[in-house]
Design a protein around this motif. Structure first.
Motif, PDB file in Angstrom:
ATOM      1  N   TYR A  11      -4.208   9.991  14.604  1.00  8.26           N
ATOM      2  CA  TYR A  11      -4.262  11.431  14.838  1.00  8.26           C
ATOM      3  C   TYR A  11      -4.540  11.692  16.306  1.00  8.26           C
ATOM      4  CZ  TYR A  11      -4.029  12.771   9.936  1.00  8.26           C
ATOM      5  OH  TYR A  11      -3.594  13.005   8.670  1.00  8.26           O
ATOM      6  N   GLN A  12      -3.908  12.715  16.847  1.00  7.29           N
ATOM      7  CA  GLN A  12      -4.079  13.117  18.250  1.00  7.29           C
ATOM      8  C   GLN A  12      -3.868  11.936  19.187  1.00  7.29           C
ATOM      9  OE1 GLN A  12      -7.966  14.987  17.584  1.00  7.29           O
ATOM     10  NE2 GLN A  12      -7.030  16.886  18.249  1.00  7.29           N
ATOM     11  N   THR A  15      -4.654  11.302  23.294  1.00  7.39           N
ATOM     12  CA  THR A  15      -5.699  12.167  23.831  1.00  7.39           C
ATOM     13  C   THR A  15      -7.031  11.448  23.722  1.00  7.39           C
ATOM     14  OG1 THR A  15      -6.331  13.208  21.754  1.00  7.39           O
ATOM     15  CG2 THR A  15      -4.443  14.157  22.894  1.00  7.39           C
ATOM     16  N   ILE A  16      -8.057  12.069  24.282  1.00  4.09           N
ATOM     17  CA  ILE A  16      -9.378  11.450  24.271  1.00  4.09           C
ATOM     18  C   ILE A  16      -9.946  11.427  22.850  1.00  4.09           C
ATOM     19  CG2 ILE A  16     -10.721  13.546  24.743  1.00  4.09           C
ATOM     20  CD1 ILE A  16     -12.168  11.699  26.894  1.00  4.09           C
ATOM     21  N   ASN A  17      -9.423  12.319  22.001  1.00  5.89           N
ATOM     22  CA  ASN A  17      -9.906  12.405  20.619  1.00  5.89           C
ATOM     23  C   ASN A  17      -9.104  11.527  19.662  1.00  5.89           C
ATOM     24  OD1 ASN A  17     -11.937  14.299  21.141  1.00  5.89           O
ATOM     25  ND2 ASN A  17     -10.416  15.937  21.161  1.00  5.89           N
ATOM     26  N   GLU A  18      -8.308  10.640  20.216  1.00 11.53           N
ATOM     27  CA  GLU A  18      -7.455   9.791  19.390  1.00 11.53           C
ATOM     28  C   GLU A  18      -8.266   9.085  18.314  1.00 11.53           C
ATOM     29  OE1 GLU A  18      -4.341   7.421  21.303  1.00 11.53           O
ATOM     30  OE2 GLU A  18      -5.288   5.684  20.380  1.00 11.53           O
ATOM     31  N   THR A  19      -7.838   9.252  17.057  1.00 16.20           N
ATOM     32  CA  THR A  19      -8.509   8.542  15.979  1.00 16.20           C
ATOM     33  C   THR A  19      -7.467   7.820  15.149  1.00 16.20           C
ATOM     34  OG1 THR A  19      -8.511  10.681  14.908  1.00 16.20           O
ATOM     35  CG2 THR A  19     -10.659   9.826  15.586  1.00 16.20           C
TER      36      THR A  19
END
Lengths: 257, 296
Positions: A11-12, A15-19
């Motif tokens: 997900y995402q 980006t820095i929020n990549e999970t």
């Protein structure tokens, strides 16, 4: 056979929020199996259903049905053989159309939506009979707009609609979660009945551990994108709610809750 | 009497447009601004065909086809290029302005005086004087009733059910293994075919094409739909399509009253009055927002 092979879902991405939810996730469901899936929030249950149905794309891996790769097949095409009932009763029906119109729509699935009459009058008796099985008094509400029915009634109608025409797979996404205990029980019984009758390959996500134990011939527990518990057939019969609950607690302790 | 008659006539012409707007706004939940350009598109096609000596009846299917194409383009821009619904309409509206001028032989104003039209031809000339005055209104009434009946019929076919479903709950359409985007494109095509037909009839009624005749067409259409559906929502025997037709005539009556009562200091204030009237209708009628929907 429905298969998820080495599925990776991020997900995402970028980006820095990549999970990363799934990393090389695998699952194989033989034809006709009824799988119950439990797991805490965010464990990937609904994402798994979305991947099977094509509602979300995956980064790597394959989705196979009967050995055929459907990873790139669009969501609506996959639904030719898939019926799905959502947690939200509003998602399965058209609120401003009458119950009869909704049933007719569902009945036309798989056939051309052409200029023939939308409602086949000869089928009304059949719709009535189907609705009366629910014991919710819906058979007398054919001309009522679905938006004015209760959540339980809408969900029951959605279940009937999604299984009215021949399908191979039934995907149930916490379909009893928004209902009162009595209605939930009724819908669950009906689900089981329909699954047996039509010999559907079924994946049911539920938070109700008792349903997961009582219904279906396989139980899966998911946690952080992995299958942590998987019992089928004879082994599954030995599983109790206590087993599942104990497992839940173990996982929670590991996570520091 | 004359003013009443012309109000009803204009109301009927815009009723066809309003039926189209009903499809986009009420059924598809799509605020389609391309209407402002497909209305004059129908008129441009009509004026050009008639000045080139073609039969007035031929202009009806021709302008519907042109409108359907333009509507489909709006739909394709929205569905395939994932442009917001309002913006897709604006893109088509902007582009069609130039195309409409091209279609109208590069003229901003193209008269069709002295030729046969739907309202002035061998048949209407043969009518006795007493009836002749009412010929336009009767022709229009027949046309509007025909459109309304066709739409009522269509909305009860399988394709019509699917169209209603896609605006109501797109998830159901996906569940039916149908591409909701395609259904939207078809709906926009049908809606704009009606709008262009309305423009075609207006052109023959006023006997000229004018490039800016579509400005505010969407407002007229929306106002008619909202007046009609809100005023008659408790009358279950009245179909929504009939309500929209009546709404269009009522709206034209409101405008006629505003104009003749001297409320308008200058005719130029017309658009301002239209805007205020529309705001009033929206504020009074649409207080209850039936559903929250994310516009893609």
């Amino acid at each position: 056979m429905l298969e998820l092979r080495n599925v990776t879902k991020i997900y995402q991405a970028g980006t820095i929020n990549e999970t990363c939810l799934f990393q090389d996730f695998n699952l194989a469901v033989p034809d006709g199996q009824f799988v119950s899936v439990v797991g805490s929030n965010g464990s990937g249950k609904t994402s798994m259903l979305n991947i099977i149905c094509g509602s979300i794309e995956i980064e790597r891996g394959q989705v196979l049905v009967g050995g055929k790769d459907i990873t790139r097949m669009s969501e609506f095409r996959r639904h030719r053989t898939v019926g799905r009932v959502y947690q939200n009763p509003a998602l399965g029906t058209c609120p401003s159309m009458t119950l009869l119109e909704n049933m007719s729509l569902a009945d036309t699935k798989g056939r051309p939506f052409n200029l023939r009459r939308g409602t086949d009058r000869r089928r009304i008796a059949f719709y009535r009979e189907q609705l009366s099985r629910l014991n919710l008094g819906l058979e007398d509400k054919l001309h009522v707009k679905v938006g004015s029915l209760s959540g339980g009634q809408r969900q029951a109608a959605a279940l009937l609609m999604s299984t009215m025409t021949p399908i191979d797979f039934l995907i149930l996404d916490e379909h009893t979660a928004a209902l009162d205990p009595k209605t939930a029980e009724r819908i669950m019984e009906l689900t089981d009945q329909i699954v047996r009758e039509k010999k559907l390959t079924t994946i049911m996500v539920t938070h109700n551990l008792r349903y997961a134990v009582e219904y279906g011939d396989r139980v899966l527990m998911m946690h952080q994108g992995k299958t942590v518990f998987d019992r089928a057939g004879e082994e599954k019969r030995g599983v109790t709610t206590e087993t599942l609950l104990g497992l839940f607690n173990e996982i929670s302790i590991e996570c520091g809750n | 009497m004359g003013i009443v008659l012309s109000t009803v006539e204009q109301g009927l012409i815009y009723a066809i447009l309003a039926l189209g707007v009903y499809i986009t706004y009420k059924i598809l939940d799509f605020p389609d601004l391309s209407v402002d350009s497909t209305f004059p598109l129908g008129a441009a096609v009509t004026a050009t065909m008639i000045t080139n000596g073609m039969h007035p009846l031929l202009t009806l299917p021709a302008s519907m086809l042109a409108g359907a194409l333009a509507g489909a383009v709006t739909g394709i821009i929205h569905v395939k290029c994932r442009v917001r619904d309002l913006l897709s309409g604006i893109i088509v509206m902007t582009g069609l302005y130039s195309l409409n001028l091209r279609v109208a032989q590069d003229k901003a104003n193209l008269p069709i005086f002295g030729t046969d039209t739907l309202f002035k031809n061998g048949l209407t000339a043969a009518l006795p004087d007493a009836v002749a005055d009412y010929a336009p209104v009767l022709i229009l009434l027949a046309l509007v009733v025909l459109c309304k009946l066709c739409m009522d019929w269509f909305l009860r076919t399988r394709a019509g059910y699917l169209l209603r479903a896609v605006g109501d709950n797109p998830t159901v359409v996906t569940a039916l293994a149908k591409d909701g985007g395609m259904v939207k494109i078809q709906g926009l095509a049908i809606a704009n075919a009606l709008v262009a037909l309305s423009g075609c009839v207006m052109c023959q009624y006023q006997r000229f094409f004018e490039i800016s005749m579509g400005t505010g067409a969407i407002v007229i259409g929306l106002a008619s739909v909202i007046i009609g559906t809100n005023l008659f929502k408790n009358l279950s025997f009245l179909r929504a399509t009939s309500a929209v037709v009546i709404g269009s005539i009522l709206y034209k009556a409101c405008v006629a009253i505003a104009l003749s009562s001297g409320l308008l200091p200058k005719p130029q204030d017309m658009k301002f009055v239209t805007a205020v009237l529309f705001l009033l209708i929206l504020a009074l009628g649409e207080v209850r927002r039936k559903k929250v929907k994310a516009h893609a």
